[in-house]
Scaffold this motif. Structure first.
Motif, PDB file in Angstrom:
ATOM      1  N   UNK A   1       1.269 -16.404   3.995  1.00 17.52           N
ATOM      2  CA  UNK A   1       0.714 -15.983   2.724  1.00 17.52           C
ATOM      3  C   UNK A   1       1.345 -14.671   2.306  1.00 17.52           C
ATOM      4  N   UNK A   2       1.703 -14.521   1.033  1.00 24.37           N
ATOM      5  CA  UNK A   2       2.409 -13.314   0.604  1.00 24.37           C
ATOM      6  C   UNK A   2       1.620 -12.032   0.802  1.00 24.37           C
ATOM      7  N   UNK A   3       0.323 -12.050   0.524  1.00 21.93           N
ATOM      8  CA  UNK A   3      -0.474 -10.832   0.682  1.00 21.93           C
ATOM      9  C   UNK A   3      -0.443 -10.345   2.126  1.00 21.93           C
ATOM     10  N   UNK A   4      -0.716 -11.258   3.049  1.00 20.65           N
ATOM     11  CA  UNK A   4      -0.751 -10.884   4.464  1.00 20.65           C
ATOM     12  C   UNK A   4       0.606 -10.400   4.942  1.00 20.65           C
ATOM     13  N   UNK A   5       1.675 -11.072   4.490  1.00 22.00           N
ATOM     14  CA  UNK A   5       3.023 -10.683   4.921  1.00 22.00           C
ATOM     15  C   UNK A   5       3.375  -9.278   4.447  1.00 22.00           C
ATOM     16  N   UNK A   6       3.084  -8.974   3.199  1.00 22.87           N
ATOM     17  CA  UNK A   6       3.396  -7.649   2.658  1.00 22.87           C
ATOM     18  C   UNK A   6       2.546  -6.563   3.309  1.00 22.87           C
ATOM     19  N   UNK A   7       1.279  -6.834   3.516  1.00 25.55           N
ATOM     20  CA  UNK A   7       0.400  -5.836   4.134  1.00 25.55           C
ATOM     21  C   UNK A   7       0.865  -5.521   5.549  1.00 25.55           C
ATOM     22  N   UNK A   8       1.232  -6.550   6.298  1.00 24.28           N
ATOM     23  CA  UNK A   8       1.753  -6.310   7.657  1.00 24.28           C
ATOM     24  C   UNK A   8       3.025  -5.471   7.611  1.00 24.28           C
ATOM     25  N   UNK A   9       3.916  -5.827   6.708  1.00 21.92           N
ATOM     26  CA  UNK A   9       5.196  -5.109   6.629  1.00 21.92           C
ATOM     27  C   UNK A   9       5.020  -3.676   6.150  1.00 21.92           C
ATOM     28  N   UNK A  10       3.948  -3.400   5.399  1.00 22.13           N
ATOM     29  CA  UNK A  10       3.732  -2.044   4.874  1.00 22.13           C
ATOM     30  C   UNK A  10       3.478  -1.024   5.973  1.00 22.13           C
ATOM     31  N   UNK A  11       3.098  -1.479   7.153  1.00 28.22           N
ATOM     32  CA  UNK A  11       2.854  -0.556   8.260  1.00 28.22           C
ATOM     33  C   UNK A  11       4.145   0.101   8.736  1.00 28.22           C
ATOM     34  N   UNK A  12       5.285  -0.491   8.376  1.00 28.99           N
ATOM     35  CA  UNK A  12       6.587   0.045   8.814  1.00 28.99           C
ATOM     36  C   UNK A  12       7.457   0.410   7.615  1.00 28.99           C
ATOM     37  N   UNK A  13       6.809   0.820   6.520  1.00 27.22           N
ATOM     38  CA  UNK A  13       7.545   1.177   5.304  1.00 27.22           C
ATOM     39  C   UNK A  13       7.044   2.504   4.757  1.00 27.22           C
ATOM     40  N   UNK A  14       7.921   3.220   4.044  1.00 28.54           N
ATOM     41  CA  UNK A  14       7.540   4.463   3.384  1.00 28.54           C
ATOM     42  C   UNK A  14       7.028   4.202   1.966  1.00 28.54           C
ATOM     43  N   UNK A  15       7.400   3.045   1.408  1.00 22.86           N
ATOM     44  CA  UNK A  15       6.962   2.654   0.070  1.00 22.86           C
ATOM     45  C   UNK A  15       7.053   1.146  -0.029  1.00 22.86           C
ATOM     46  N   UNK A  16       6.039   0.525  -0.639  1.00 21.66           N
ATOM     47  CA  UNK A  16       6.070  -0.908  -0.922  1.00 21.66           C
ATOM     48  C   UNK A  16       6.159  -1.104  -2.426  1.00 21.66           C
ATOM     49  N   UNK A  17       7.004  -2.031  -2.860  1.00 23.20           N
ATOM     50  CA  UNK A  17       7.229  -2.279  -4.282  1.00 23.20           C
ATOM     51  C   UNK A  17       6.967  -3.745  -4.589  1.00 23.20           C
ATOM     52  N   UNK A  18       6.186  -3.994  -5.635  1.00 22.86           N
ATOM     53  CA  UNK A  18       5.946  -5.362  -6.091  1.00 22.86           C
ATOM     54  C   UNK A  18       6.000  -5.400  -7.609  1.00 22.86           C
ATOM     55  N   UNK A  19       6.236  -6.593  -8.141  1.00 23.83           N
ATOM     56  CA  UNK A  19       6.159  -6.785  -9.575  1.00 23.83           C
ATOM     57  C   UNK A  19       4.712  -6.931 -10.005  1.00 23.83           C
TER      58      UNK A  19
ATOM     59  N   UNK B   1      -4.964  -2.560  -2.315  1.00 29.56           N
ATOM     60  CA  UNK B   1      -6.196  -2.309  -1.567  1.00 29.56           C
ATOM     61  C   UNK B   1      -5.946  -1.993  -0.099  1.00 29.56           C
ATOM     62  N   UNK B   2      -4.980  -2.683   0.522  1.00 32.89           N
ATOM     63  CA  UNK B   2      -4.888  -2.648   1.983  1.00 32.89           C
ATOM     64  C   UNK B   2      -3.569  -2.150   2.556  1.00 32.89           C
ATOM     65  N   UNK B   3      -2.583  -1.853   1.727  1.00 34.27           N
ATOM     66  CA  UNK B   3      -1.293  -1.400   2.253  1.00 34.27           C
ATOM     67  C   UNK B   3      -1.430  -0.078   2.991  1.00 34.27           C
ATOM     68  N   UNK B   4      -0.571   0.112   3.986  1.00 37.12           N
ATOM     69  CA  UNK B   4      -0.601   1.327   4.797  1.00 37.12           C
ATOM     70  C   UNK B   4       0.456   2.335   4.356  1.00 37.12           C
ATOM     71  N   UNK B   5       0.925   2.207   3.115  1.00 44.72           N
ATOM     72  CA  UNK B   5       1.883   3.145   2.542  1.00 44.72           C
ATOM     73  C   UNK B   5       1.672   3.166   1.036  1.00 44.72           C
ATOM     74  N   UNK B   6       2.275   4.123   0.322  1.00 37.14           N
ATOM     75  CA  UNK B   6       2.186   4.109  -1.142  1.00 37.14           C
ATOM     76  C   UNK B   6       2.728   2.795  -1.703  1.00 37.14           C
ATOM     77  N   UNK B   7       2.154   2.369  -2.824  1.00 37.43           N
ATOM     78  CA  UNK B   7       2.532   1.097  -3.445  1.00 37.43           C
ATOM     79  C   UNK B   7       2.978   1.341  -4.886  1.00 37.43           C
ATOM     80  N   UNK B   8       4.151   0.844  -5.243  1.00 34.56           N
ATOM     81  CA  UNK B   8       4.647   0.907  -6.616  1.00 34.56           C
ATOM     82  C   UNK B   8       4.535  -0.475  -7.244  1.00 34.56           C
ATOM     83  N   UNK B   9       3.899  -0.536  -8.410  1.00 31.99           N
ATOM     84  CA  UNK B   9       3.806  -1.776  -9.165  1.00 31.99           C
ATOM     85  C   UNK B   9       4.683  -1.622 -10.403  1.00 31.99           C
ATOM     86  N   UNK B  10       5.609  -2.570 -10.585  1.00 32.12           N
ATOM     87  CA  UNK B  10       6.638  -2.437 -11.621  1.00 32.12           C
ATOM     88  C   UNK B  10       6.518  -3.607 -12.595  1.00 32.12           C
TER      89      UNK B  10
END
Length: 288
Positions: free
Chosen positions: A231-249, A270-279
């Motif tokens: 599932x995309x939400x779960x995949x991105x949230x997991x990956x956010x633990x090892x990122x300085x910034x997460x970006x999504x459309x 809601x659940x990311x472990x890093x700052x999130x940019x919405x573009x």
């Protein structure tokens, strides 16, 4: 001329995290930092209020932006910082300001030991309507030198990829491009079940085609691509633990079906472990 970075400030800890992040972003871009505190409209809308209340609120607001500007200057010496008090409704102020900004940065609502970031209505409204990228800073997860971006292969996700490439280049970070997919629960009547290997190969080709132009424009960026059957939400949230910034459309389709507020981007905010940019795509029109 580079458009300014705009950050909303109040007296909270979350605001301080957003301020420091925004100051660093402005310094990287060589942009001015607009430090904005929004004053309530009731001084004009409500004629009867306790004597002196408006002056107290205004003075407190002036102290907030002055202190925030000082912190920004201290964290990034030489940065062009402008403290601003604006009367209005916060969401409207930041949505309007986003028309002439390289990014709008806001602190996420929620403090203490809560693992999730409880977004306030202002953040949600700004994310949903601002023309510029909106960065919501809850957790600050630095030191990974990695920018995460989610794509679904749609034209709309190209805006997120473009911003993510810029950020990776500015920060000299690796760009981790994640595409999530899942097999349909049931095949259509009479249709043969899709072969996972064939699906993976096709999506990998599509992803390579989507990235070719951006790679050419940013040859300095090291790109890691991954297709995840999840599932995309779960995949991105997991990956956010090892990122300085997460970006999504702001919206997508296909593997990120329904990527909109209340869906994948909402879950990540809601659940990311890093700052999130919405573009949002140029022109503000989301992908269908």
């Amino acid at each position: 001329m580079t458009e300014p970075v705009i950050v909303g400030v109040d007296s909270s800890g979350r605001s301080l995290r957003a301020l420091v992040w925004a100051a660093h972003e402005a310094a990287l871009r060589g942009a001015r930092l607009r430090v904005v505190h929004v004053l309530p409209t009731w001084e004009h809308d409500i004629p009867f209020h306790p004597p002196g209340m408006w002056l107290n609120v205004r003075d407190r607001g002036a102290d907030i932006v002055a202190e925030a500007a000082a912190i920004a200057t201290e964290s990034q010496p030489g940065l062009d910082v402008s403290p601003e008090l604006i009367i209005g409704r916060p969401a409207t102020v930041f949505i309007d300001a986003a028309e002439h900004a390289s990014a709008v940065v806001l602190g996420a609502r929620g403090e203490g030991g809560l693992r999730n970031v409880l977004l306030g209505s202002v953040s949600l409204q700004v994310v949903g309507h601002a023309a510029a990228p909106v960065v919501v800073v809850g957790y600050v997860n630095s030191g990974h030198d990695r920018i995460l971006v989610g794509t679904d292969g749609s034209a709309g996700s190209t805006a997120a990829l473009g911003y993510a490439f810029e950020e990776a280049s500015l920060r000299k970070a690796v760009l981790y491009v994640l595409r999530s997919w899942g097999m349909p629960a049931t095949a259509e009547a009479g249709a043969a079940a899709a072969d996972p290997g064939e699906v993976t190969a096709r999506l990998r080709r599509e992803l390579g085609e989507q990235l070719v132009g951006l790679r050419a424009r940013h040859p300095d960026v090291t790109v890691q691509e991954e297709l995840v059957r999840s599932g995309p939400s779960a995949a991105l949230i997991r990956a956010s633990e090892r990122a300085d910034l997460a970006v999504v459309g702001s919206r997508g389709k296909g593997g990120f079906h329904g990527l909109a507020m209340g869906s994948v981007s909402h879950a990540l905010l809601q659940y990311a472990m890093c700052p999130v940019a919405v573009v949002r795509p140029v022109g503000g029109a989301d992908a269908a």
